[in-house]
Design an enzyme around this catalytic site. Structure first.
Site, PDB file in Angstrom:
ATOM      1  N   HIS A   1       0.845  -1.199   0.000  1.00 46.38           N
ATOM      2  CA  HIS A   1       0.000   0.000   0.000  1.00 46.38           C
ATOM      3  C   HIS A   1       0.876   1.244   0.000  1.00 46.38           C
ATOM      4  CE1 HIS A   1       0.744  -0.553   4.299  1.00 46.38           C
ATOM      5  NE2 HIS A   1       0.211   0.622   4.588  1.00 46.38           N
TER       6      HIS A   1
ATOM      7  N   HIS B   1       1.368   3.954   1.953  1.00 37.40           N
ATOM      8  CA  HIS B   1       1.915   4.710   3.087  1.00 37.40           C
ATOM      9  C   HIS B   1       3.447   4.812   3.030  1.00 37.40           C
ATOM     10  CE1 HIS B   1      -1.938   4.072   5.670  1.00 37.40           C
ATOM     11  NE2 HIS B   1      -2.007   5.149   4.904  1.00 37.40           N
TER      12      HIS B   1
ATOM     13  N   ASP C   1       5.760   4.701   5.184  1.00 34.23           N
ATOM     14  CA  ASP C   1       6.601   3.742   5.910  1.00 34.23           C
ATOM     15  C   ASP C   1       6.668   2.388   5.185  1.00 34.23           C
ATOM     16  OD1 ASP C   1       3.824   3.566   6.807  1.00 34.23           O
ATOM     17  OD2 ASP C   1       4.516   2.116   8.291  1.00 34.23           O
ATOM     18  N   HIS C   2       6.025   2.280   4.016  1.00 35.49           N
ATOM     19  CA  HIS C   2       6.094   1.057   3.199  1.00 35.49           C
ATOM     20  C   HIS C   2       6.684   1.323   1.817  1.00 35.49           C
ATOM     21  CE1 HIS C   2       3.594  -1.367   6.035  1.00 35.49           C
ATOM     22  NE2 HIS C   2       3.364  -0.129   6.454  1.00 35.49           N
TER      23      HIS C   2
ATOM     24  N   HIS D   1      -7.615  -0.501   5.304  1.00 34.96           N
ATOM     25  CA  HIS D   1      -6.536   0.322   5.872  1.00 34.96           C
ATOM     26  C   HIS D   1      -6.246   1.439   4.861  1.00 34.96           C
ATOM     27  CE1 HIS D   1      -2.892   1.372   8.050  1.00 34.96           C
ATOM     28  NE2 HIS D   1      -2.186   1.235   6.950  1.00 34.96           N
TER      29      HIS D   1
ATOM     30  N   ASP E   1      -0.310  -3.802   6.200  1.00 38.25           N
ATOM     31  CA  ASP E   1      -0.968  -3.277   7.400  1.00 38.25           C
ATOM     32  C   ASP E   1      -2.441  -3.692   7.461  1.00 38.25           C
ATOM     33  OD1 ASP E   1       1.419  -2.102   8.037  1.00 38.25           O
ATOM     34  OD2 ASP E   1       0.759  -0.032   7.763  1.00 38.25           O
TER      35      ASP E   1
ATOM     36  N   HIS F   1       4.432  -4.659  10.560  1.00 41.64           N
ATOM     37  CA  HIS F   1       4.953  -4.060  11.792  1.00 41.64           C
ATOM     38  C   HIS F   1       5.112  -5.090  12.906  1.00 41.64           C
ATOM     39  CE1 HIS F   1       4.403   0.277  10.743  1.00 41.64           C
ATOM     40  NE2 HIS F   1       3.468  -0.213   9.948  1.00 41.64           N
TER      41      HIS F   1
HETATM   42 ZN   LIG Z   1       2.717   0.711   8.228  1.00 39.45          ZN
HETATM   43 ZN   LIG Z   2      -0.134   1.652   6.483  1.00 40.75          ZN
END
Ligand SMILES: [Zn+2]
Ligand SMILES: [Zn+2]
Length: 267
Positions: A70, A72, A74-75, A128, A145, A183
């Site tokens: 996805h 985001h 942090d990915h 999400h 996530d 995570h």
């Molecule tokens: Zn994440």
């Molecule tokens: Zn995420």
């Protein structure tokens, strides 16, 4: 392990994929996925380039693909620098092309995407984010996530009904399927699960194992679908104990799921 006959007529073993956890940022996991037979190497959800480059150098592997579950940051934060360094192709949710930095190949459930000699199944599991996907290959599912060990993602772009449908789709995978999530949230998730289902013996036993691992700063990943079905409250809205705890004995699964998700947001 699958066997095939080579052109020389000898029986050749097809090696299992090598999967290595790459801890990133504070609690993210990226995953190196290497196919020894075709010398392909992918990174799933690179949060940042540094730890990925270090892991590649340690093995002497060359990165060929970047897979995103996805959009985001942090990915996907490692997408552009890793693409520039290795020329890797970026594969991500086609329905979110505009939000995946550097994307080359957009995939969805109708896509037949191949990694070496293996076909990779894409599952659309929104909620999400609206276009979140999972990659399923060789008995492993990369769930980003959406499904965590003993938890699930926050509903940033979807409804409880949407997330319940997405989790239900993942629950159809074989019990032995390994779950690689985005995570290391397992210990906190388990503590929340225990508030809902303190008498679940599988959950209590799993938390002992998780607490032991975390005390040594070891990862709790991968999990399996079978273990999640027994211990992840978000897959268990039909549990009589959870329903009693919430006072929702007569509600449907989506309502029970939604109430759990709401409580977890402020846990
Ligand atoms: Zn994440
Ligand atoms: Zn995420």
């Amino acid at each position: 392990m699958v066997s095939s006959v080579s052109s020389k007529g000898r029986l050749n073993a097809v090696s299992a994929l090598e999967i290595e956890l790459v801890p990133c940022l504070r609690d993210n996991y990226a995953y190196l996925v290497r196919d020894r037979d075709s010398d392909l190497c992918a990174i799933v959800d690179p949060s940042e380039p540094g730890p990925v480059k270090t892991a590649l150098a340690r093995h002497g592997w060359k990165l060929t693909h970047i897979l995103n579950t996805h959009h985001h940051f942090d990915h996907t934060g490692g997408n552009i620098p890793l693409k520039e360094e290795y020329g890797a192709r970026i594969v991500g949710p086609g329905k979110d092309r505009d939000r995946i930095p550097g994307i080359d190949v957009g995939v969805d459930e109708t896509t037949n995407w191949e990694f070496g000699a293996r076909s990779v199944r894409v599952l659309e599991i929104p909620a999400h984010t609206r276009a979140h996907i999972a990659f399923v290959v060789d008995g492993a599912a990369f769930t980003g996530d959406t499904m965590f060990a003993m938890g699930c993602g926050r509903l940033f772009e979807g409804t409880p009904q949407m997330m319940w449908t997405s989790l239900s789709k993942l629950m159809l995978l074989p019990d032995e399927t390994k779950i690689y999530c985005g995570h290391e949230y397992t210990q906190n998730n388990g503590r929340f699960a225990l508030t809902l289902e303190p008498k679940n013996a599988d959950l209590v036993a799993r938390m002992k194992d998780v607490d032991g691992r975390r005390a040594g700063n070891a990862p709790t990943i991968p999990s399996t679908i079978g273990l999640e079905k027994k211990t992840n409250p978000f897959l268990r809205p039909d549990s009589p104990e959870i329903r009693r705890t919430l006072g929702l004995e007569k509600e449907n699964d989506v309502a029970v799921f939604g109430e759990m998700r709401k409580r977890k947001d402020s846990f």
